[in-house]
Write a protein that holds these residues in place. Structure first.
Motif, short mmCIF file in Angstrom:
data_model
loop_
_atom_site.label_atom_id
_atom_site.label_comp_id
_atom_site.label_asym_id
_atom_site.label_seq_id
_atom_site.Cartn_x
_atom_site.Cartn_y
_atom_site.Cartn_z
N PHE A 42 24.87 9.17 -2.43
CA PHE A 42 24.52 10.34 -3.24
C PHE A 42 23.03 10.42 -3.56
CE2 PHE A 42 29.07 9.80 -4.40
CZ PHE A 42 29.53 11.05 -4.01
N LEU A 43 22.26 9.39 -3.22
CA LEU A 43 20.83 9.39 -3.53
C LEU A 43 20.02 9.56 -2.26
CD1 LEU A 43 20.64 6.48 -6.17
CD2 LEU A 43 20.68 8.94 -6.57
N PRO A 44 18.84 10.22 -2.35
CA PRO A 44 18.00 10.41 -1.15
C PRO A 44 17.35 9.11 -0.71
CG PRO A 44 16.88 11.19 -3.13
CD PRO A 44 18.26 10.82 -3.56
N ILE A 45 16.70 9.15 0.47
CA ILE A 45 16.07 7.94 1.01
C ILE A 45 14.87 7.50 0.18
CG2 ILE A 45 16.84 8.41 3.35
CD1 ILE A 45 14.03 9.44 3.94
N THR A 46 14.35 8.40 -0.65
CA THR A 46 13.20 8.04 -1.50
C THR A 46 13.62 7.26 -2.74
OG1 THR A 46 13.39 10.23 -2.52
CG2 THR A 46 11.76 9.97 -0.76
N VAL A 47 14.93 7.11 -2.93
CA VAL A 47 15.42 6.31 -4.07
C VAL A 47 16.21 5.14 -3.51
CG1 VAL A 47 16.79 6.29 -6.19
CG2 VAL A 47 15.57 8.38 -5.51
N PRO A 228 11.11 0.70 -1.16
CA PRO A 228 11.46 -0.35 -2.14
C PRO A 228 10.24 -1.01 -2.77
CG PRO A 228 12.82 -0.54 -0.19
CD PRO A 228 11.76 0.47 0.13
N LEU A 229 9.15 -1.20 -1.97
CA LEU A 229 7.94 -1.80 -2.54
C LEU A 229 7.29 -0.86 -3.55
CD1 LEU A 229 6.05 -4.23 -2.49
CD2 LEU A 229 4.76 -3.09 -0.67
N ALA A 230 7.29 0.44 -3.24
CA ALA A 230 6.73 1.41 -4.19
C ALA A 230 7.51 1.38 -5.51
CB ALA A 230 6.78 2.81 -3.58
N TRP A 231 8.83 1.31 -5.41
CA TRP A 231 9.64 1.23 -6.64
C TRP A 231 9.45 -0.10 -7.35
CZ3 TRP A 231 13.06 4.50 -9.26
CH2 TRP A 231 13.15 5.80 -8.72
N LEU A 232 9.19 -1.14 -6.59
CA LEU A 232 8.93 -2.44 -7.22
C LEU A 232 7.66 -2.38 -8.07
CD1 LEU A 232 9.55 -5.47 -7.54
CD2 LEU A 232 8.19 -5.87 -5.47
#
Length: 270
Positions: A42-47, A228-232
């Motif tokens: 349900f979530l886009p690839i940016t999440v 994932p690194l950006a979210w980290l």
């Protein structure tokens, strides 16, 4: 020890545990829901899923701490410099009342400057080193500190102020022994707002130009589409800002205990 004191002593640890356990349980629950929703598609690839962010941490934790150090350093120095400037300007505003309006208007002007536009100009002027990041972090944290300090310095008890007047206290004595203690609840309220803002200011400076810092690490992750690194890095910035707030809140509890700044201004102005 009386029965009431024993009862109070036995309940405080329980309250402390519940105060920590409840938010922790909510956060863990939200992470689980996030993971399930991501696995369900349900979530886009940016999440990314929390597990992907955790995997990014295992492969990049050394880079993360390498870039975190200058961000924390510039934010901390900017925060301290903004506090010193605010205390100085607040003391001037209270000692010479005609300067109060000018100082507050100057603070509004500084706060209204778009930092994302000012940062490249400062980079050209003072370079892209630590100094420019400290300046941006200082500007980001300055406005709430000036407002809090000026408001706190004015929130003195009228009777105590008259006593200082009768005793012919000097301007410095009124400021240090009367205004400053009264201003502490307001000052800590402003510090709790300013601490995360200084982290944001340091991050903005690193977005524009830096060789180290969470901001430039975030930029590299975005341009390489390492989601994932950006979210980290986002999580790391949140943790740094939250820690800064928590340290100020801890200092507030140690210094003034349960005293809080009243909403809507002080009781009486001297």
């Amino acid at each position: 020890m009386s029965e009431g004191a024993a009862l109070t002593g036995s309940t405080r640890p329980g309250r402390s545990v519940s105060a920590i356990a409840a938010p922790a349980a909510i956060i863990v629950g939200l992470i689980l829901v996030w993971q399930i929703v991501k696995m369900a598609g349900f979530l886009p690839i940016t999440v990314p899923a929390p597990s992907e962010i955790a995997e990014a941490f295992t492969r990049s934790w050394s880079d993360l701490f390498y870039h975190m150090v200058p961000t924390v350093l510039s934010a901390a120095l900017g925060f301290l410099l903004a506090t010193a400037i605010a205390l100085t300007l607040g003391a001037i505003a209270v000692s010479w009342r005609r300067s109060e309006t000018t100082i507050l208007k100057l603070a509004i002007v500084v706060d209204s400057i778009p930092l994302i536009a000012l940062t490249p100009i400062l980079m050209v002027w003072v370079g892209n080193g630590l100094a420019s990041r400290i300046v941006i972090a200082t500007i980001a944290a300055l406005f709430p500190l000036i407002v809090g300090v000026v408001q706190g310095f004015k929130a003195i008890d009228r009777n105590v102020a008259e006593l200082f007047h009768i005793l012919a206290a000097s301007r410095w004595q009124r400021l240090w022994k009367l205004s400053f203690p009264s201003a502490l609840p307001y000052l800590f309220s402003a510090l709790k707002i300013a601490a995360p803002l200084s982290v944001l200011g340091a991050l903005i400076a690193e977005w524009v130009s830096a060789d180290r810092g969470l901001g430039i690490m975030m930029t590299y992750a975005l341009f390489s589409f390492d989601v994932p690194l950006a979210w980290l890095t986002i999580v790391a910035v949140c943790l740094v800002a939250t820690t800064a707030y928590g340290l100020v809140a801890l200092a507030e509890r140690i210094v003034i205990g349960g005293r809080q700044a009243p909403i809507g201004g002080g009781a009486a102005h001297g």
